[in-house]
Every structure is written in C-alpha cells, then in structure tokens.
Design a protein around this motif. Sequence first.
Motif, PDB file in Angstrom:
ATOM      1  N   ALA B  41      37.455 -37.001 -77.719  1.00 38.74           N
ATOM      2  CA  ALA B  41      36.087 -37.485 -77.559  1.00 38.74           C
ATOM      3  C   ALA B  41      35.958 -38.012 -76.139  1.00 38.74           C
ATOM      4  CB  ALA B  41      35.807 -38.588 -78.571  1.00 38.74           C
ATOM      5  N   CYS B  42      34.818 -37.714 -75.519  1.00 39.01           N
ATOM      6  CA  CYS B  42      34.611 -38.095 -74.118  1.00 39.01           C
ATOM      7  C   CYS B  42      33.744 -39.344 -74.010  1.00 39.01           C
ATOM      8  CB  CYS B  42      33.904 -36.957 -73.376  1.00 39.01           C
ATOM      9  SG  CYS B  42      34.865 -35.439 -73.323  1.00 39.01           S
ATOM     10  N   ASN B  43      33.818 -39.987 -72.866  1.00 39.35           N
ATOM     11  CA  ASN B  43      32.877 -41.069 -72.578  1.00 39.35           C
ATOM     12  C   ASN B  43      31.459 -40.525 -72.419  1.00 39.35           C
ATOM     13  OD1 ASN B  43      34.799 -43.303 -72.349  1.00 39.35           O
ATOM     14  ND2 ASN B  43      35.597 -42.124 -70.617  1.00 39.35           N
ATOM     15  N   GLU B  44      31.343 -39.262 -72.037  1.00 45.03           N
ATOM     16  CA  GLU B  44      30.028 -38.651 -71.839  1.00 45.03           C
ATOM     17  C   GLU B  44      29.336 -38.397 -73.186  1.00 45.03           C
ATOM     18  OE1 GLU B  44      32.822 -37.662 -70.398  1.00 45.03           O
ATOM     19  OE2 GLU B  44      32.438 -37.771 -68.232  1.00 45.03           O
ATOM     20  N   THR B  45      28.064 -38.723 -73.244  1.00 44.02           N
ATOM     21  CA  THR B  45      27.247 -38.382 -74.412  1.00 44.02           C
ATOM     22  C   THR B  45      25.997 -37.666 -73.922  1.00 44.02           C
ATOM     23  OG1 THR B  45      25.947 -40.428 -74.410  1.00 44.02           O
ATOM     24  CG2 THR B  45      28.018 -40.466 -75.658  1.00 44.02           C
ATOM     25  N   VAL B  46      25.368 -36.923 -74.829  1.00 42.84           N
ATOM     26  CA  VAL B  46      24.104 -36.254 -74.487  1.00 42.84           C
ATOM     27  C   VAL B  46      23.029 -36.671 -75.480  1.00 42.84           C
ATOM     28  CG1 VAL B  46      25.137 -34.238 -73.373  1.00 42.84           C
ATOM     29  CG2 VAL B  46      24.717 -34.191 -75.839  1.00 42.84           C
ATOM     30  N   GLU B  47      21.798 -36.580 -75.027  1.00 39.86           N
ATOM     31  CA  GLU B  47      20.662 -36.692 -75.939  1.00 39.86           C
ATOM     32  C   GLU B  47      20.284 -35.269 -76.331  1.00 39.86           C
ATOM     33  OE1 GLU B  47      17.205 -38.565 -74.246  1.00 39.86           O
ATOM     34  OE2 GLU B  47      15.961 -38.029 -75.976  1.00 39.86           O
ATOM     35  N   VAL B  48      20.016 -35.070 -77.612  1.00 40.49           N
ATOM     36  CA  VAL B  48      19.587 -33.754 -78.106  1.00 40.49           C
ATOM     37  C   VAL B  48      18.115 -33.874 -78.489  1.00 40.49           C
ATOM     38  CG1 VAL B  48      20.015 -31.914 -79.782  1.00 40.49           C
ATOM     39  CG2 VAL B  48      21.911 -33.375 -79.026  1.00 40.49           C
ATOM     40  N   ARG B  49      17.276 -33.028 -77.882  1.00 45.52           N
ATOM     41  CA  ARG B  49      15.840 -33.079 -78.160  1.00 45.52           C
ATOM     42  C   ARG B  49      15.385 -31.817 -78.871  1.00 45.52           C
ATOM     43  NH1 ARG B  49      13.604 -35.065 -72.308  1.00 45.52           N
ATOM     44  NH2 ARG B  49      14.393 -37.209 -72.412  1.00 45.52           N
ATOM     45  N   SER B  54      14.305 -36.660 -81.357  1.00 47.07           N
ATOM     46  CA  SER B  54      15.477 -36.616 -80.483  1.00 47.07           C
ATOM     47  C   SER B  54      16.562 -37.546 -81.006  1.00 47.07           C
ATOM     48  CB  SER B  54      15.046 -36.993 -79.065  1.00 47.07           C
ATOM     49  OG  SER B  54      15.661 -38.163 -78.624  1.00 47.07           O
ATOM     50  N   ILE B  55      17.812 -37.209 -80.705  1.00 48.14           N
ATOM     51  CA  ILE B  55      18.958 -38.030 -81.094  1.00 48.14           C
ATOM     52  C   ILE B  55      19.772 -38.311 -79.839  1.00 48.14           C
ATOM     53  CG2 ILE B  55      21.099 -38.106 -82.449  1.00 48.14           C
ATOM     54  CD1 ILE B  55      19.708 -36.239 -84.479  1.00 48.14           C
ATOM     55  N   LYS B  56      19.961 -39.603 -79.568  1.00 52.37           N
ATOM     56  CA  LYS B  56      20.733 -39.993 -78.390  1.00 52.37           C
ATOM     57  C   LYS B  56      22.186 -40.243 -78.778  1.00 52.37           C
ATOM     58  CE  LYS B  56      16.822 -42.012 -75.998  1.00 52.37           C
ATOM     59  NZ  LYS B  56      16.187 -43.170 -75.389  1.00 52.37           N
ATOM     60  N   GLY B  57      23.063 -40.162 -77.817  1.00 54.10           N
ATOM     61  CA  GLY B  57      24.443 -40.609 -78.040  1.00 54.10           C
ATOM     62  C   GLY B  57      25.345 -39.599 -78.714  1.00 54.10           C
ATOM     63  N   ALA B  58      24.979 -38.312 -78.690  1.00 56.47           N
ATOM     64  CA  ALA B  58      25.883 -37.299 -79.266  1.00 56.47           C
ATOM     65  C   ALA B  58      27.111 -37.189 -78.356  1.00 56.47           C
ATOM     66  CB  ALA B  58      25.171 -35.958 -79.386  1.00 56.47           C
TER      67      ALA B  58
END
Lengths: 187, 187
Positions: B41-49, B54-58
């Motif tokens: 698991a990475c420190n990087e997250t994405v928002e999915v729209r 939308s869902i943040k923090g994926a």
Amino acid sequence: MLPIAMSDIHAHLTQEHVEVLFGKGHQLTKWRDLTIPGAYACNETVEVRGPSGSIKGAVVVGPTRKYTQVEISLTNAAVLGIKPPLRESGDLEGSPGAVLVGTAGELALEKGIVAALRHIHMNTNDAREFGVKDGQRVKIRVPGERALVYENVIIRVDPEWALEMHVDVDEGHAAGVVDFQLVELIR
Amino acid sequence: MLPIAMSDIHAHLTQEHVEVLFGKGHQLTKWRDLTIPGAYACNETVEVRGPSGSIKGAVVVGPTRKYTQVEISLTNAAVLGIKPPLRESGDLEGSPGAVLVGTAGELALEKGIVAALRHIHMNTNDAREFGVKDGQRVKIRVPGERALVYENVIIRVDPEWALEMHVDVDEGHAAGVVDFQLVELIR
C-alpha cells in the motif's frame, strides 16, 4: 422461491423523538409505501453522527414506534465508528447510541443503533407452504455470478405480511442482489 | 481452513499515470507491505469521480503495473454511479472508466473500473494439499453469527503467494468477517 430486497440505513422514531428532531407537534409525512403493509418511507431524513464520522440522509420509516432504532450496515458502522450488535427489530438492550440530527434539533440516543438480523417476512399460508415456523432459522441461496448462501436467516410470520426476504446493503451487494429478484429457501 | 482478508477500494497505476496524477518523475512511496509478496500500500491516494459522486482516499497499491485498474465494491459503485463488471485483475475490456484525481493532476480513464472476483491466492503446495487447481471455482464457508457460503470463488496459484482469500468490503461485512479469520474451503 421468494423475493429479496435490500434495506439501506434507516431510522424508526418515537413521536417524542420526531418532535425533538423536526419540531413540536410535527407529524411524519409519507414519501412512499414500503412492501411491508402499513410501513412507509418518510420525506423526513436524519443525520447519524458517531465518534468517527457522520452519515446524512438516513430515511425515517413510519409510522412512529414505541422505541427509536437506527438500522445500519457494517459499512455504515465503519464510517460512524460504532460497533452495532446483530439484532431483531426492537431488541435494543446493550446496543450503542449515536447522535441524530433533524431539521429542528438533535438527540443523543443512549442506545438503539443495530445491524438488522437478516430475515424473511411471510404470512401464515407461506409458512405452511414452505414448511417453516416463526423464529426458525433457514438458509437462503442467491443464484448468479456472485452466488452465495446466507445461513442463520430468521423466519418471521405475521398474517399481514407479504413474502419477502430483507438484507442490508452489504449483504445484498455481496451477492450482486437486484431488489425483488428471486432466491431459494433451503431448509 | 485458510485466512480471509477484505480489500477496500484501491488503484493499480501505470508509471505514466503515476506521473500524470502525482507529477513528472514521481515514484510511488511505500506505506506498508501487503500480505501478497512484493505488493505494498502506498502513501499516495487518489480521488475517484463518477457520474453521481466521488470517493476520496482510494489507496494506490504498488508497484506500478502495465495497466491502470481501480477495484471498487458495489457500494462504492452506487456512490459513483458506475456499473463495474465482476473481473479478475487485468481483465479490463469493456469495463467503464472514471476520473482519477491526484495531487498534481487528473486523468480521465476510458476503462479500468472493476469489481474484483472473489479469489484465493495460494502456492503450489497449498493447491496440492487442498486438491485444487489454478482457475478452479470452489465454495468457501465463513462461520459465525452471520455465517455464509460464497460460491464461485476462483483459485489462483502462484509459487510465491501466501495462502489467503480476498473479498471486497461488502462481501466481508455480509459475513461479519474479521480480517485474517479462518474460513473453510468446500470443494
């Protein structure tokens, strides 16, 4: 075979709590009838606030009851930071509380947050046809690409009830359920 | 018996897409190892729209891959307004897209949003012990108050893999799963 439907997060309220949340003398207003005779989804919704988050738009289900109860999924529980017990409706002893917020006020519930035990509503004739009794636990198989078998499904018999299985949204999605699709009762 | 674990919404990215989302030359940074050897698991997250939300923090799962894929639950799908097909990793033809948003930019994916087919990772010795083969479908029973049997669970064999079943959060919650609890393989 019998139909299955998913229940999203919703609240049952006492008249006293309706008035705290929506104003003195407020009466719940019907949005639409549910498949359970006499029950209806209301135009009123509440926000549910827990220690770690909040969920807006939980539909109030009428008519009012003698107790206030909020039925949530375990996905809702993770958002709220609450650990609800698996319960039948009205069995609230030892369940956690939460803060409910309406348009006119808010309410710190001491108990009443539960995850609903998956169950089947049926009338007396249905029970005879399936050869099952009120309180019995059965298995239900959902066919399809995400086929699964729910165990520990409780039978609830009432002369007025339409034949229908109720699961929460997590349970429905796990099986790829489409509301009102047919599932199979396994003894 | 074998352990089960839930996967929340997450994204696999190509290096090209990492750079679009997090900046030219950006390399994914490890937050913590997963139980799948080499995966983290990475420190990087994405928002999915999606069209309806939308869902943040994926969480982004590294290392980078040859394709970009976002694995979502059907509860996530309802929020986003997307209908993902049930797929194995990397099988993306005909799947819907979404907009991914990172710290440095955004990306309109044409495809790659899927719901993961529930599956079991195991090594060659495990497969021999269970008497199963790569690609075979089995049933898995989760014991407990919310006991259920998942059907159509696909076996994936790789010499490097630790024995573990993977389900999404809807599927796990439907069975009251606690990560790494033991479940039973039924042929």
